[in-house]
Design a protein around this motif. Structure first.
Motif, PDB file in Angstrom:
ATOM      1  N   ARG A 123       2.957 -16.856   4.657  1.00 12.93           N
ATOM      2  CA  ARG A 123       2.310 -17.687   5.688  1.00 12.93           C
ATOM      3  C   ARG A 123       1.759 -16.803   6.825  1.00 12.93           C
ATOM      4  NH1 ARG A 123       3.663 -22.727   5.845  1.00 12.93           N
ATOM      5  NH2 ARG A 123       5.832 -22.356   5.257  1.00 12.93           N
ATOM      6  N   ARG A 124       2.559 -15.810   7.240  1.00 11.92           N
ATOM      7  CA  ARG A 124       2.138 -14.932   8.344  1.00 11.92           C
ATOM      8  C   ARG A 124       0.972 -14.036   7.926  1.00 11.92           C
ATOM      9  NH1 ARG A 124       5.587 -13.937  12.587  1.00 11.92           N
ATOM     10  NH2 ARG A 124       3.826 -12.707  13.335  1.00 11.92           N
ATOM     11  N   LEU A 125       1.031 -13.504   6.709  1.00  8.53           N
ATOM     12  CA  LEU A 125      -0.077 -12.657   6.230  1.00  8.53           C
ATOM     13  C   LEU A 125      -1.357 -13.491   6.158  1.00  8.53           C
ATOM     14  CD1 LEU A 125       1.694 -10.657   3.364  1.00  8.53           C
ATOM     15  CD2 LEU A 125       0.792  -9.693   5.471  1.00  8.53           C
ATOM     16  N   ALA A 126      -1.267 -14.646   5.501  1.00  9.87           N
ATOM     17  CA  ALA A 126      -2.445 -15.505   5.334  1.00  9.87           C
ATOM     18  C   ALA A 126      -2.978 -15.937   6.700  1.00  9.87           C
ATOM     19  CB  ALA A 126      -2.096 -16.714   4.470  1.00  9.87           C
ATOM     20  N   GLY A 127      -2.045 -16.267   7.601  1.00 13.72           N
ATOM     21  CA  GLY A 127      -2.428 -16.713   8.942  1.00 13.72           C
ATOM     22  C   GLY A 127      -3.124 -15.612   9.735  1.00 13.72           C
ATOM     23  N   SER A 128      -2.880 -14.366   9.356  1.00 19.69           N
ATOM     24  CA  SER A 128      -3.515 -13.242  10.059  1.00 19.69           C
ATOM     25  C   SER A 128      -4.764 -12.760   9.335  1.00 19.69           C
ATOM     26  CB  SER A 128      -2.534 -12.079  10.183  1.00 19.69           C
ATOM     27  OG  SER A 128      -1.433 -12.481  10.949  1.00 19.69           O
ATOM     28  N   GLY A 129      -5.202 -13.515   8.346  1.00 15.24           N
ATOM     29  CA  GLY A 129      -6.469 -13.174   7.677  1.00 15.24           C
ATOM     30  C   GLY A 129      -6.304 -12.207   6.530  1.00 15.24           C
ATOM     31  N   ILE A 130      -5.078 -12.074   6.017  1.00 15.29           N
ATOM     32  CA  ILE A 130      -4.858 -11.212   4.847  1.00 15.29           C
ATOM     33  C   ILE A 130      -4.678 -12.123   3.628  1.00 15.29           C
ATOM     34  CG2 ILE A 130      -3.340  -9.492   3.794  1.00 15.29           C
ATOM     35  CD1 ILE A 130      -2.705  -8.453   6.599  1.00 15.29           C
ATOM     36  N   PRO A 131      -5.689 -12.207   2.763  1.00 14.93           N
ATOM     37  CA  PRO A 131      -5.571 -13.077   1.590  1.00 14.93           C
ATOM     38  C   PRO A 131      -4.471 -12.568   0.665  1.00 14.93           C
ATOM     39  CG  PRO A 131      -7.855 -12.391   1.955  1.00 14.93           C
ATOM     40  CD  PRO A 131      -6.994 -11.540   2.818  1.00 14.93           C
ATOM     41  N   VAL A 132      -3.634 -13.491   0.191  1.00 13.81           N
ATOM     42  CA  VAL A 132      -2.456 -13.087  -0.587  1.00 13.81           C
ATOM     43  C   VAL A 132      -2.515 -13.613  -2.019  1.00 13.81           C
ATOM     44  CG1 VAL A 132       0.062 -13.308  -0.782  1.00 13.81           C
ATOM     45  CG2 VAL A 132      -0.986 -13.037   1.471  1.00 13.81           C
ATOM     46  N   CYS A 133      -2.193 -12.719  -2.958  1.00 13.04           N
ATOM     47  CA  CYS A 133      -1.896 -13.121  -4.337  1.00 13.04           C
ATOM     48  C   CYS A 133      -0.379 -13.003  -4.477  1.00 13.04           C
ATOM     49  CB  CYS A 133      -2.595 -12.195  -5.329  1.00 13.04           C
ATOM     50  SG  CYS A 133      -2.094 -12.501  -7.035  1.00 13.04           S
ATOM     51  N   ALA A 134       0.282 -14.104  -4.784  1.00 10.67           N
ATOM     52  CA  ALA A 134       1.746 -14.103  -4.920  1.00 10.67           C
ATOM     53  C   ALA A 134       2.117 -13.828  -6.370  1.00 10.67           C
ATOM     54  CB  ALA A 134       2.306 -15.433  -4.456  1.00 10.67           C
ATOM     55  N   HIS A 135       2.853 -12.738  -6.587  1.00 11.21           N
ATOM     56  CA  HIS A 135       3.246 -12.271  -7.935  1.00 11.21           C
ATOM     57  C   HIS A 135       4.638 -12.825  -8.234  1.00 11.21           C
ATOM     58  CE1 HIS A 135       3.573  -8.396 -10.642  1.00 11.21           C
ATOM     59  NE2 HIS A 135       4.333  -9.361 -11.126  1.00 11.21           N
ATOM     60  N   LEU A 136       4.738 -13.634  -9.294  1.00  8.30           N
ATOM     61  CA  LEU A 136       6.002 -14.296  -9.659  1.00  8.30           C
ATOM     62  C   LEU A 136       6.407 -13.920 -11.084  1.00  8.30           C
ATOM     63  CD1 LEU A 136       5.042 -17.839  -8.353  1.00  8.30           C
ATOM     64  CD2 LEU A 136       6.895 -16.467  -7.443  1.00  8.30           C
ATOM     65  N   GLY A 137       7.670 -14.174 -11.397  1.00  2.00           N
ATOM     66  CA  GLY A 137       8.171 -13.885 -12.743  1.00  2.00           C
ATOM     67  C   GLY A 137       8.839 -12.529 -12.727  1.00  2.00           C
ATOM     68  N   LEU A 138       8.449 -11.659 -13.650  1.00  5.56           N
ATOM     69  CA  LEU A 138       8.955 -10.284 -13.617  1.00  5.56           C
ATOM     70  C   LEU A 138       8.241  -9.551 -12.482  1.00  5.56           C
ATOM     71  CD1 LEU A 138      10.330  -7.703 -14.544  1.00  5.56           C
ATOM     72  CD2 LEU A 138       8.632  -7.504 -16.332  1.00  5.56           C
ATOM     73  N   THR A 139       8.988  -9.254 -11.451  1.00  6.92           N
ATOM     74  CA  THR A 139       8.453  -8.525 -10.299  1.00  6.92           C
ATOM     75  C   THR A 139       9.021  -7.103 -10.398  1.00  6.92           C
ATOM     76  OG1 THR A 139      10.269  -9.505  -9.050  1.00  6.92           O
ATOM     77  CG2 THR A 139       8.101 -10.518  -8.786  1.00  6.92           C
ATOM     78  N   PRO A 140       8.200  -6.136 -10.838  1.00  8.61           N
ATOM     79  CA  PRO A 140       8.744  -4.811 -11.182  1.00  8.61           C
ATOM     80  C   PRO A 140       9.460  -4.100 -10.040  1.00  8.61           C
ATOM     81  CG  PRO A 140       6.565  -5.083 -12.130  1.00  8.61           C
ATOM     82  CD  PRO A 140       6.776  -6.269 -11.216  1.00  8.61           C
ATOM     83  N   GLN A 141       9.123  -4.431  -8.786  1.00  5.42           N
ATOM     84  CA  GLN A 141       9.839  -3.771  -7.678  1.00  5.42           C
ATOM     85  C   GLN A 141      11.314  -4.192  -7.657  1.00  5.42           C
ATOM     86  OE1 GLN A 141       7.538  -4.637  -4.115  1.00  5.42           O
ATOM     87  NE2 GLN A 141       5.697  -3.704  -4.998  1.00  5.42           N
ATOM     88  N   ALA A 142      11.634  -5.312  -8.324  1.00  2.88           N
ATOM     89  CA  ALA A 142      13.027  -5.790  -8.373  1.00  2.88           C
ATOM     90  C   ALA A 142      13.683  -5.429  -9.705  1.00  2.88           C
ATOM     91  CB  ALA A 142      13.061  -7.305  -8.160  1.00  2.88           C
ATOM     92  N   VAL A 143      13.130  -4.423 -10.404  1.00  2.00           N
ATOM     93  CA  VAL A 143      13.599  -4.118 -11.762  1.00  2.00           C
ATOM     94  C   VAL A 143      15.107  -3.889 -11.828  1.00  2.00           C
ATOM     95  CG1 VAL A 143      12.981  -1.648 -11.535  1.00  2.00           C
ATOM     96  CG2 VAL A 143      13.211  -2.653 -13.798  1.00  2.00           C
ATOM     97  N   HIS A 144      15.664  -3.235 -10.826  1.00  2.00           N
ATOM     98  CA  HIS A 144      17.100  -2.937 -10.901  1.00  2.00           C
ATOM     99  C   HIS A 144      17.935  -4.182 -10.622  1.00  2.00           C
ATOM    100  CE1 HIS A 144      16.171   1.144 -11.680  1.00  2.00           C
ATOM    101  NE2 HIS A 144      15.600   1.346 -10.506  1.00  2.00           N
ATOM    102  N   ARG A 145      17.411  -5.081  -9.765  1.00  6.31           N
ATOM    103  CA  ARG A 145      18.132  -6.328  -9.513  1.00  6.31           C
ATOM    104  C   ARG A 145      18.085  -7.216 -10.762  1.00  6.31           C
ATOM    105  NH1 ARG A 145      17.364 -11.224  -7.169  1.00  6.31           N
ATOM    106  NH2 ARG A 145      15.264 -10.948  -6.393  1.00  6.31           N
ATOM    107  N   LEU A 146      16.952  -7.150 -11.476  1.00  9.46           N
ATOM    108  CA  LEU A 146      16.768  -7.994 -12.659  1.00  9.46           C
ATOM    109  C   LEU A 146      17.452  -7.387 -13.891  1.00  9.46           C
ATOM    110  CD1 LEU A 146      12.968  -8.869 -12.180  1.00  9.46           C
ATOM    111  CD2 LEU A 146      14.956 -10.246 -11.521  1.00  9.46           C
ATOM    112  N   GLY A 147      17.876  -6.121 -13.777  1.00 10.54           N
ATOM    113  CA  GLY A 147      18.553  -5.466 -14.905  1.00 10.54           C
ATOM    114  C   GLY A 147      17.573  -5.017 -15.981  1.00 10.54           C
ATOM    115  N   GLY A 148      16.332  -4.729 -15.588  1.00  8.08           N
ATOM    116  CA  GLY A 148      15.340  -4.222 -16.546  1.00  8.08           C
ATOM    117  C   GLY A 148      14.048  -5.021 -16.477  1.00  8.08           C
ATOM    118  N   PHE A 149      13.061  -4.575 -17.253  1.00  7.40           N
ATOM    119  CA  PHE A 149      11.767  -5.267 -17.313  1.00  7.40           C
ATOM    120  C   PHE A 149      11.924  -6.432 -18.293  1.00  7.40           C
ATOM    121  CE2 PHE A 149      10.740  -0.868 -16.075  1.00  7.40           C
ATOM    122  CZ  PHE A 149       9.997  -1.100 -14.923  1.00  7.40           C
ATOM    123  N   ARG A 150      12.428  -7.548 -17.794  1.00  8.84           N
ATOM    124  CA  ARG A 150      12.815  -8.663 -18.667  1.00  8.84           C
ATOM    125  C   ARG A 150      12.027  -9.930 -18.347  1.00  8.84           C
ATOM    126  NH1 ARG A 150      18.545  -8.149 -19.878  1.00  8.84           N
ATOM    127  NH2 ARG A 150      18.712 -10.385 -19.592  1.00  8.84           N
TER     128      ARG A 150
END
Ligand code: KIV
Length: 263
Positions: A123-150
């Motif tokens: 909301r804050r990014l969009a409100g400041s004029g930064i168009p956002v694409c929201a990446h859902l599902g396997l989010t590779p930056q969370a690979v260790h939390r997810l326990g792998g590319f699953r």
């Protein structure tokens, strides 16, 4: 004239699949700009593809800006999207600073990996004029939390959570969604119910568009993910492989259900 978010919205309205590939330097960016690919993502996959790391975690905002500037210099026509790197979302101020740096370097949209709790940041990014694409599902930056590319969202509760998160992120101002490694049925459902373009990778042929890592498409990845396809195998040039990818996406021949998608 560059493609813009309006180009993607028009494609969704008209049911014309959006074509996206990654690039990290001016040479490959020029190749894609000369093709009819709609969007280039300067992805933090550069950490794996260019830098040779096992994950995207070592990528910094300085790396992102360096590669984005090179891609920007190689293009005139394609829309440019770039990744907010690992921990760029640690607080709103950091996200605004790093998102702003990407926009100043030529990005027209910033992709943010969202795995719960990103609604206010978007909301804050969009409100400041930064168009956002929201990446859902396997989010590779969370690979260790997810326990792998699953694959993500297989269980009913997780699928319900992802759908609700997609709705919330769109309501917060995300102008595009990207679904990675999500069961085909769930990806189709999210894509059909979203008001904004939904781009898939290991998701569904019914998404509004498809994205792959360029090196997977041109046969340069030693062990490509199951959802990718080597279009160089039947092409006699790099330009031919890129054109074959675009044609397969537009005719919905790629991804093939059950081959490049998950149940
Ligand atoms: O970083 C990247 O290249 C990505 C795509 C694989 C979607 O996020």
């Amino acid at each position: 004239m560059r493609n813009t978010i309006r180009t993607l919205e028009k494609h969704k309205q008209e049911g014309r699949p959006i074509t996206c590939l990654t690039a990290y330097d001016a040479s490959f960016a020029r190749l894609l700009d000369a093709s009819d690919i709609d969007v280039i993502l300067v992805g933090d996959s550069l950490g794996m593809v260019v830098q040779g790391h096992e994950t995207t975690l070592p990528v910094t905002i300085e790396h992102m800006v360096y590669h984005l500037e090179a891609v920007f210099r190689g293009t005139r026509r394609v829309m440019l999207m770039a990744d907010l790197p690992f921990l760029g979302d640690r607080d709103v101020l950091t996200a605004l600073e790093q998102g702003g740096a990407l926009m100043r370097a030529g990005a027209q949209m910033v992709k943010v990996e969202c795995n719960g709790g990103h609604t206010e940041l978007v909301r804050r990014l969009a409100g400041s004029g930064i168009p956002v694409c929201a990446h859902l599902g396997l989010t590779p930056q969370a690979v260790h939390r997810l326990g792998g590319f699953r694959v993500q969202g297989r269980e009913a509760a997780a699928a319900e959570r992802m759908q609700a998160e997609a709705r919330a992120l769109e309501a917060a101002g995300a102008q595009c969604l990207l679904l990675e490694s999500v069961p085909e049925v769930l990806a189709t459902r999210i894509s059909h119910s979203a008001g904004v373009p939904v781009i898939g990778i290991g998701a569904s042929p019914d998404c509004d568009g498809q994205i792959l890592v360029l090196q997977d498409v041109i046969g340069l990845t030693p062990k490509p993910p199951r959802f990718a396809r080597d279009f160089m195998a039947d092409a006699d040039s790099l330009a031919g492989a890129v054109a074959a990818f675009a044609e397969a996406v537009r005719s919905r021949a790629f991804p093939e259900s059950g081959v490049h998608t998950f149940g």
